[in-house]
Design a protein around this motif. Structure first.
Motif, PDB file in Angstrom:
ATOM      1  N   SER A 171       3.103   1.409  -2.947  1.00 10.22           N
ATOM      2  CA  SER A 171       1.954   2.212  -2.587  1.00 10.22           C
ATOM      3  C   SER A 171       2.436   3.484  -1.930  1.00 10.22           C
ATOM      4  N   ALA A 172       1.715   4.559  -2.168  1.00  8.44           N
ATOM      5  CA  ALA A 172       2.108   5.835  -1.582  1.00  8.44           C
ATOM      6  C   ALA A 172       2.202   5.692  -0.070  1.00  8.44           C
ATOM      7  N   GLY A 173       3.304   6.170   0.492  1.00 11.73           N
ATOM      8  CA  GLY A 173       3.490   6.093   1.933  1.00 11.73           C
ATOM      9  C   GLY A 173       4.040   4.777   2.412  1.00 11.73           C
ATOM     10  N   GLY A 174       4.268   3.831   1.516  1.00  8.41           N
ATOM     11  CA  GLY A 174       4.793   2.532   1.901  1.00  8.41           C
ATOM     12  C   GLY A 174       6.309   2.500   1.816  1.00  8.41           C
ATOM     13  N   GLN A 175       6.844   1.322   1.768  1.00 13.41           N
ATOM     14  CA  GLN A 175       8.300   1.158   1.703  1.00 13.41           C
ATOM     15  C   GLN A 175       8.639  -0.062   0.857  1.00 13.41           C
ATOM     16  N   ASN A 176       9.702   0.055   0.118  1.00 14.85           N
ATOM     17  CA  ASN A 176      10.224  -1.060  -0.668  1.00 14.85           C
ATOM     18  C   ASN A 176      11.448  -1.606   0.053  1.00 14.85           C
ATOM     19  N   VAL A 177      11.399  -2.887   0.386  1.00 17.43           N
ATOM     20  CA  VAL A 177      12.436  -3.505   1.200  1.00 17.43           C
ATOM     21  C   VAL A 177      13.233  -4.482   0.340  1.00 17.43           C
ATOM     22  N   VAL A 178      14.548  -4.327   0.380  1.00 17.62           N
ATOM     23  CA  VAL A 178      15.448  -5.180  -0.393  1.00 17.62           C
ATOM     24  C   VAL A 178      15.946  -6.320   0.490  1.00 17.62           C
ATOM     25  N   VAL A 179      15.846  -7.541  -0.017  1.00 11.99           N
ATOM     26  CA  VAL A 179      16.362  -8.712   0.678  1.00 11.99           C
ATOM     27  C   VAL A 179      17.218  -9.519  -0.289  1.00 11.99           C
ATOM     28  N   SER A 180      18.122 -10.317   0.261  1.00 11.02           N
ATOM     29  CA  SER A 180      18.942 -11.227  -0.536  1.00 11.02           C
ATOM     30  C   SER A 180      18.668 -12.640  -0.058  1.00 11.02           C
TER      31      SER A 180
END
Length: 228
Positions: A171-180
């Motif tokens: 979503s605009a203004g959001g963040q994509n978080v990478v996890v393992s």
């Protein structure tokens, strides 16, 4: 009157000290030994080594990358060198089993080769999570039309964060978080994102990590939309 002549006492001669006197040799040996030991201690104290340190606070579970490590010069005794890592190749790609603070040296005992993990990206809307950073721990909740809130992951470490730029999973203004995470947890996340009207939220965790925090997660079957 007969005279009596008293004999003079034989004078005692002072002996000249001999260089072969054992006491003198022992004293010299002790002095020389003290000087050598002191010189060795001073030299060791002034010798610095190149060691690895983390350049930000990292939570347990972080898979180390080159960007999270820096080389520092520190003074260590030779016996303490093996306790810390000095080569990035020995650290990158390995997983921390305890938290490290910014500037802390990387103990050899604090890293381990991770088991098989799956890397997955979790999108958060602008108001769905605080600003997250690599090395932080977070708890993630799932909300759908069928369930108001359920714990998706109880304790997971952020590996990377990317600003959302649009697309089906951001979503605009959001963040994509990478996890393992373990493969079964990655499947759980993907299934949650596929739910109708799914909203994913997160909060930052602090304090020590609970062992096996993700071992007793709730069943998400109740969050699925009923079949029409």
């Amino acid at each position: 009157m007969s005279g009596v002549t008293a004999s003079s006492p034989t004078p005692r001669r002072v002996q000249t000290p001999s260089w072969l006197d054992p006491r003198l040799l022992l004293g010299l040996a002790l002095v020389l030994g003290s000087v050598l030991v002191g010189a060795k201690v001073v030299t060791a104290a002034n010798h610095s080594y190149r060691m690895l340190a983390v350049n930000r606070d990292l939570a347990a579970g972080t898979v180390l990358s080159a960007g999270e490590l820096s080389t520092v010069h520190v003074r260590l005794s030779s016996s303490g060198r093996g306790a810390y890592l000095d080569n990035a190749d020995d650290a990158v790609g390995r997983r921390l089993n305890r938290a490290l603070a910014r500037g802390e040296l990387v103990p050899a005992a604090a890293v381990a080769t991770p088991a098989a993990l799956t890397t997955v990206t979790i999108p958060f809307g602008a108001d769905a999570a605080p600003a997250l950073a690599p090395g932080q721990r977070m708890r993630i909740w799932l909300s759908t039309k069928a369930c108001p809130s359920a714990v998706l992951l109880a304790d997971v470490t952020v590996q990377a964060v990317h600003t959302s730029g649009g697309g089906s999973f951001s979503s605009a203004g959001g963040q994509n978080v990478v996890v393992s995470v373990e493969p079964e947890l990655a499947t759980r996340v993907v299934d949650a994102l596929a739910q109708d009207g799914a909203t994913i939220r997160a909060g930052v965790l602090s304090g020590p990590r609970a062992p096996a925090a993700n071992a007793d997660l709730p069943d998400l079957s109740g969050c699925r939309a009923p079949a029409s």
